[in-house]
Enzyme design. Structure first.
Site, PDB file in Angstrom:
ATOM      1  N   ASP A  18      -0.893   5.721   4.752  1.00  0.00           N
ATOM      2  CA  ASP A  18      -2.295   5.985   5.091  1.00  0.00           C
ATOM      3  C   ASP A  18      -3.140   6.316   3.860  1.00  0.00           C
ATOM      4  OD1 ASP A  18      -4.464   6.337   6.718  1.00  0.00           O
ATOM      5  OD2 ASP A  18      -3.953   8.372   7.292  1.00  0.00           O
ATOM      6  N   ASN A  66      -5.058  -1.664  14.998  1.00  0.00           N
ATOM      7  CA  ASN A  66      -5.703  -2.128  13.754  1.00  0.00           C
ATOM      8  C   ASN A  66      -6.464  -3.455  13.914  1.00  0.00           C
ATOM      9  OD1 ASN A  66      -3.127  -0.793  11.520  1.00  0.00           O
ATOM     10  ND2 ASN A  66      -5.085   0.078  12.119  1.00  0.00           N
TER      11      ASN A  66
HETATM   12  C1  FPP Z   1      -3.804   2.728   6.566  1.00  0.00           C
HETATM   13  O1  FPP Z   1      -4.820   3.058   5.629  1.00  0.00           O
HETATM   14  C2  FPP Z   1      -3.135   1.474   6.175  1.00  0.00           C
HETATM   15  C3  FPP Z   1      -3.119   0.329   6.899  1.00  0.00           C
HETATM   16  C4  FPP Z   1      -3.796   0.210   8.204  1.00  0.00           C
HETATM   17  C5  FPP Z   1      -2.467  -0.902   6.407  1.00  0.00           C
HETATM   18  C6  FPP Z   1      -1.200  -0.699   5.591  1.00  0.00           C
HETATM   19  C7  FPP Z   1      -0.874  -1.986   4.962  1.00  0.00           C
HETATM   20  C8  FPP Z   1      -0.351  -2.151   3.729  1.00  0.00           C
HETATM   21  C9  FPP Z   1       0.052  -1.014   2.861  1.00  0.00           C
HETATM   22  C10 FPP Z   1      -0.175  -3.517   3.133  1.00  0.00           C
HETATM   23  C11 FPP Z   1       0.544  -4.562   3.939  1.00  0.00           C
HETATM   24  C12 FPP Z   1       1.950  -4.293   4.276  1.00  0.00           C
HETATM   25  C13 FPP Z   1       3.044  -4.976   3.855  1.00  0.00           C
HETATM   26  C14 FPP Z   1       4.350  -4.731   4.544  1.00  0.00           C
HETATM   27  C15 FPP Z   1       3.018  -5.915   2.732  1.00  0.00           C
HETATM   28  P1  FPP Z   1      -6.335   3.092   6.107  1.00  0.00           P
HETATM   29  O2  FPP Z   1      -6.938   1.794   5.817  1.00  0.00           O
HETATM   30  O3  FPP Z   1      -6.400   3.546   7.530  1.00  0.00           O
HETATM   31  O4  FPP Z   1      -6.909   4.179   5.154  1.00  0.00           O
HETATM   32  P2  FPP Z   1      -8.126   5.157   5.449  1.00  0.00           P
HETATM   33  O5  FPP Z   1      -7.633   6.125   6.491  1.00  0.00           O
HETATM   34  O6  FPP Z   1      -8.336   5.789   4.126  1.00  0.00           O
HETATM   35  O7  FPP Z   1      -9.276   4.324   5.910  1.00  0.00           O
END
Ligand code: FPP
Length: 237
Positions: A18, A66
Site C-alpha cells: 500500500d 480496484n
Molecule cells: C495500493 O496502493 C497498491 C495497489 C492497488 C496496486 C499494487 C500493485 C503493484 C505493486 C504492481 C503490480 C503487481 C505485480 C505483481 C507486478 P494505492 O495505490 O492504494 O496507494 P495509496 O493508498 O497511496 O493511494
C-alpha cells in the site's frame, strides 16, 4: 545483514503493498509511477523473502474493488502484472512455487494462459510459495468456497452438518498452505481491506509507517523482528 536461521525460516507472510499513489503524489508524479516503483519493490522484497528462508509470501496486487480506479491506473497495474508474468519464467530455474489467488476469469485471456502455465511449471517446486492475489477479495474467496460446498450438498455428496472449518480451508485459493503468521501493511493504514479474511484469523498485524515504493529489505527485517518479539511474548506468562 546476516540473520540466525530461526529469524524468518518457515514463516508465512502476507503483504498489503500500500501507498503507491501517495508516494507518487508526494513527488508530483502520476499515481501510475508509484505502481511502477511498487512493482520493482515487489520483486526485490519477494527475492529477499526467499533468501531469508521464508516459506510463503502472499502479496496483494489487485483487489476486486480496484476496478473502480481510473482506466489508466487499472491498465498500468495490469500491464505491470503482464510484464511480470513474462519475467516470471525466470522462476523455472528457481525453487519458487507461484500461485495466483483470485477470480482470474475477468483478466485478459493471454494473462490467464500465462498464469496457468506458470502455476503448472512451478507446481512441483518445494521451496518458497509466492502467492499473488490479483482480482482478489477475501469475501469473494469465502463466497466461492461456500458455493463449491453447496454444490456438493446439492449433488448429495455432502451433508450440511458434515461441513467443517477444514473443508472451507480446503476450498480457499490457499488450500494446503499454512495460514499467514503475520500480515504486513506499510503506509500506516490499519485495515485488512478484504485481504485473506479467512486465513488471517490468528495472524498478527504488523503495520509500518513507510510507503510501499520506499520499502526496503531493512524494513522487512524490522517487521520480522517485530513479529518475533510478539511471538516470543505469546508463549510467556
Ligand atoms: C495500493 O496502493 C497498491 C495497489 C492497488 C496496486 C499494487 C500493485 C503493484 C505493486 C504492481 C503490480 C503487481 C505485480 C505483481 C507486478 P494505492 O495505490 O492504494 O496507494 P495509496 O493508498 O497511496 O493511494
Amino acid at each position: 545483514m546476516s540473520h540466525p536461521k530461526s529469524f524468518a525460516e518457515g514463516l508465512s507472510i502476507g503483504i498489503i503493498m500500500d501507498g503507491n499513489g501517495r508516494w507518487a503524489k508526494k513527488r508530483g508524479l502520476p499515481r501510475t509511477a508509484g505502481h511502477k516503483k511498487g512493482a520493482q519493490v515487489f520483486q526485490d522484497i519477494t527475492d529477499y523473502c526467499q533468501e531469508l528462508g521464508v516459506a510463503c509470501v502472499t502479496v496483494y496486487a489487485f483487489s476486486t474493488e480496484n476496478w473502480k480506479r481510473p482506466f489508466d491506473e487499472v491498465s498500468t497495474i495490469m500491464k505491470l502484472f503482464g510484464e511480470y508474468l513474462i519475467k516470471a519464467f525466470d522462476y523455472k530455474s528457481r525453487d519458487v512455487r507461484i500461485v495466483f489467488l483470485g477470480d482470474r476469469t475477468a483478466l485478459q485471456p493471454r494473462h490467464q494462459e500465462l498464469m496457468e502455465e506458470i502455476e503448472r511449471d512451478t507446481a512441483h517446486k518445494t521451496g518458497m510459495i509466492l502467492n499473488i492475489a490479483i482480482n482478489y477479495g477475501g469475501r469473494q474467496e469465502i463466497t466461492a468456497a461456500a458455493r463449491e460446498l453447496a454444490a456438493l450438498v446439492q449433488k448429495g455428496e455432502l451433508k450440511p452438518e458434515e461441513i467443517t472449518e477444514q473443508m472451507l480451508s480446503d476450498h480457499m485459493y490457499t488450500r494446503g498452505q499454512k495460514d499467514p503468521d503475520f500480515i504486513l501493511r506499510p503506509s500506516g493504514e490499519k485495515r485488512l481491506s478484504n485481504f485473506m479474511l479467512w486465513q488471517a484469523a490468528y495472524s498478527e498485524l504488523v503495520e509500518m509507517d513507510v510507503l510501499w515504493p520506499d520499502f526496503t529489505k531493512e524494513h522487512l527485517d524490522m517487521a520480522i523482528e517485530e513479529f518475533n518479539r510478539r511471538n516470543r511474548r505469546f508463549g510467556g506468562l
